[in-house]
Scaffold this active site. Structure first.
Site, PDB file in Angstrom:
ATOM      1  N   CYS A 118       2.258   3.040   9.074  1.00 43.20           N
ATOM      2  CA  CYS A 118       2.689   4.278   8.418  1.00 43.20           C
ATOM      3  C   CYS A 118       3.242   5.254   9.452  1.00 43.20           C
ATOM      4  O   CYS A 118       2.555   5.599  10.419  1.00 43.20           O
ATOM      5  CB  CYS A 118       1.530   4.916   7.668  1.00 43.20           C
ATOM      6  SG  CYS A 118       1.996   6.459   6.837  1.00 43.20           S
ATOM      7  N   GLN A 176      -6.779  -1.035   2.093  1.00 44.95           N
ATOM      8  CA  GLN A 176      -6.110  -0.683   3.344  1.00 44.95           C
ATOM      9  C   GLN A 176      -6.732   0.564   3.946  1.00 44.95           C
ATOM     10  O   GLN A 176      -6.888   1.587   3.270  1.00 44.95           O
ATOM     11  CB  GLN A 176      -4.611  -0.450   3.195  1.00 44.95           C
ATOM     12  CG  GLN A 176      -3.982  -0.412   4.593  1.00 44.95           C
ATOM     13  CD  GLN A 176      -2.522  -0.005   4.613  1.00 44.95           C
ATOM     14  OE1 GLN A 176      -2.183   1.094   4.209  1.00 44.95           O
ATOM     15  NE2 GLN A 176      -1.671  -0.878   5.108  1.00 44.95           N
ATOM     16  N   VAL A 216       0.736   5.582  -0.803  1.00 42.84           N
ATOM     17  CA  VAL A 216       0.010   6.783  -1.180  1.00 42.84           C
ATOM     18  C   VAL A 216       0.514   7.243  -2.545  1.00 42.84           C
ATOM     19  O   VAL A 216       1.718   7.261  -2.794  1.00 42.84           O
ATOM     20  CB  VAL A 216       0.214   7.890  -0.125  1.00 42.84           C
ATOM     21  CG1 VAL A 216      -0.448   9.195  -0.574  1.00 42.84           C
ATOM     22  CG2 VAL A 216      -0.349   7.451   1.215  1.00 42.84           C
ATOM     23  N   PRO A 251       0.853  -1.196   0.000  1.00 40.54           N
ATOM     24  CA  PRO A 251       0.000   0.000   0.000  1.00 40.54           C
ATOM     25  C   PRO A 251       0.887   1.243   0.000  1.00 40.54           C
ATOM     26  O   PRO A 251       1.734   1.406   0.874  1.00 40.54           O
ATOM     27  CB  PRO A 251      -0.778  -0.125   1.317  1.00 40.54           C
ATOM     28  CG  PRO A 251       0.113  -0.941   2.202  1.00 40.54           C
ATOM     29  CD  PRO A 251       0.837  -1.891   1.299  1.00 40.54           C
TER      30      PRO A 251
END
Length: 420
Positions: A136, A107, A27, A25
């Site tokens: 994260c 996610q 961004v 995952p």
């Protein structure tokens, strides 16, 4: 007689993480075109980018008739209680059901069990699993108590996972998983993992870095085998993450450290053909990959800023093509700059749809001023004042320095234009 390996049951519409090398995952880098390309090149599963629970709550699910994609949208309110009449729709999340079916994991960024369940209900019917982000380290996530901040609030993290397992798995037949980072000591990590695998989750991914560590620092794999063993004791699949460069390497490292599979992040962002095994030909040249990526992005009407960002990661900085990417302001610009003429017709259609390649308001104003200036100069020239017209068309002077046009009676006198 060999004891059977314990496994948490995989729900009917869920997916087993074992034996898989998957897209991490990320961004921006985990948007739809990146996921589709990773799957095409051999990724077994793909994680979408972290999506905050409150961002998905309140969205409307719709099918884009043009692309066939499923989109979760909301009306842009710009902080107002009631959106303005001309408010645009903003796409929060998008999937391609035909190509991502049973291979997409959603996610979620969350710090609240109730919000997590509310958000999951909106998307659980269209994905193969829900993964909670507890790894994260970036402030946009941790400042809200989400991401890696959950590692320091294990009671909350456990409550979130238990709520999702209880309320989502039975109704949607998909599994719940979590992605974490290692803690400073093996003892701390062990205590946390024991609690997490007892919640009923089907998978756990461990990023082999602590929260303060950054990607440039080498992953620490000293705790990996212990984490994998704890997962296996509970029947939970364990994926490893951190400095995995290819599918072949991911499978090799998983075997070496006892994990069930691996996750690739940065390497996939730079060249998603890293999911091709050596038997399939291995890594492709970046020029081949960018053509595939741009064609994919155009086919799903991807936001241009996201397409541009990914291409800037894929094209080496020293290449002339990198400058073409950074200068592009539309899909047509991108196709021309990267010498991909076969995509131009599709690019023009998408540019028109998204309003790309059109002059900005500032550019429109500048053009209007220039046109007006040219018109004034032409009018003066038509009236016999050529010298003044030339001066006006060449430069625009401050009010104090501008030469007034001579009167008609002075037309035969030499015209002097002050310099600036």
């Amino acid at each position: 007689m060999t004891e059977a390996v314990r496994k948490v049951p995989i729900p009917a519409k869920g997916v087993d993480y074992r034996g898989k090398v998957v897209l991490a995952p990320m961004v921006r880098s985990g948007e739809l075109p990146s996921r589709l390309l990773a799957l095409k090149y051999g990724a077994d599963l793909v994680w979408g980018p972290e999506t905050i629970d409150r961002a998905i709550i309140g969205t409307t699910r719709k099918v884009n008739e043009q692309t066939g994609c499923i989109e979760w949208c909301r009306t842009q309110s710009h902080g107002l209680k009631e959106p303005p009449p001309d408010a645009k729709m903003s796409v929060i999340y998008v999937t391609e059901p035909e190509k991502e079916a049973k291979r997409l994991i959603f996610q979620m960024g969350t710090a609240d069990p109730d919000l997590a369940v509310e958000a999951a209900r909106l998307i659980a019917g269209d994905v193969a699993g829900i993964d909670v982000n507890a790894g994260c380290p970036k402030p946009f996530s941790t400042s809200g108590g989400m991401g890696a901040a959950l590692l320091r609030t294990p009671d909350k993290l456990v409550a979130i996972l238990e709520a999702l397992v209880k309320n989502i798995t039975p109704h949607y037949d998909i599994g719940i998983s979590v992605k974490i980072r290692i803690l400073e000591t093996a003892a701390e990590t062990e205590t946390l993992v024991r609690r997490l695998v007892a919640t009923g989750i089907t998978g756990l991914t461990v990023h082999c870095r602590t929260t303060p560590m950054r990607p440039r620092e080498r992953a620490i794999r000293g705790q990996l085998r212990m984490v994998a063993d704890l997962c296996h004791e509970a029947g939970v699949a364990c994926l490893m993450n951190g400095d995995v460069e290819s599918k072949d390497e991911g499978l090799r490292l998983a075997t070496e450290f006892g994990a069930d599979g691996a996750m690739i992040a940065t390497a996939a962002e730079t060249n998603p053909s890293c999911f091709r095994t050596a038997a399939d030909g291995g890594l492709l040249p970046w020029r081949d990959v960018i053509g595939e990526y741009l064609a994919t992005a155009i086919s799903v009407n991807n936001k241009f800023s996201n397409t541009k960002y990914l291409l800037a990661q894929m094209v080496p900085g020293k290449e002339a093509a990198h400058k073409a990417v950074t200068k592009a302001r539309s899909y047509v610009d991108m196709c021309e700059g990267l010498s991909l003429p076969h995509l131009l017709d599709q690019a023009r259609v998408l540019d028109e749809l998204r309003g790309l390649g059109q002059p900005t308001e500032k550019q429109k104003l500048q053009a209007a001023r220039k046109a007006a200036q040219s018109t004034n100069a032409s009018a003066l020239a038509a009236g016999g004042q050529m010298g003044y017209a030339r001066a006006l068309s060449k430069t625009k002077k401050s009010l104090s320095n501008r030469q007034q046009p001579p009167s008609v009676s002075d037309q035969d006198k030499p015209l002097v234009v002050s310099a600036v």
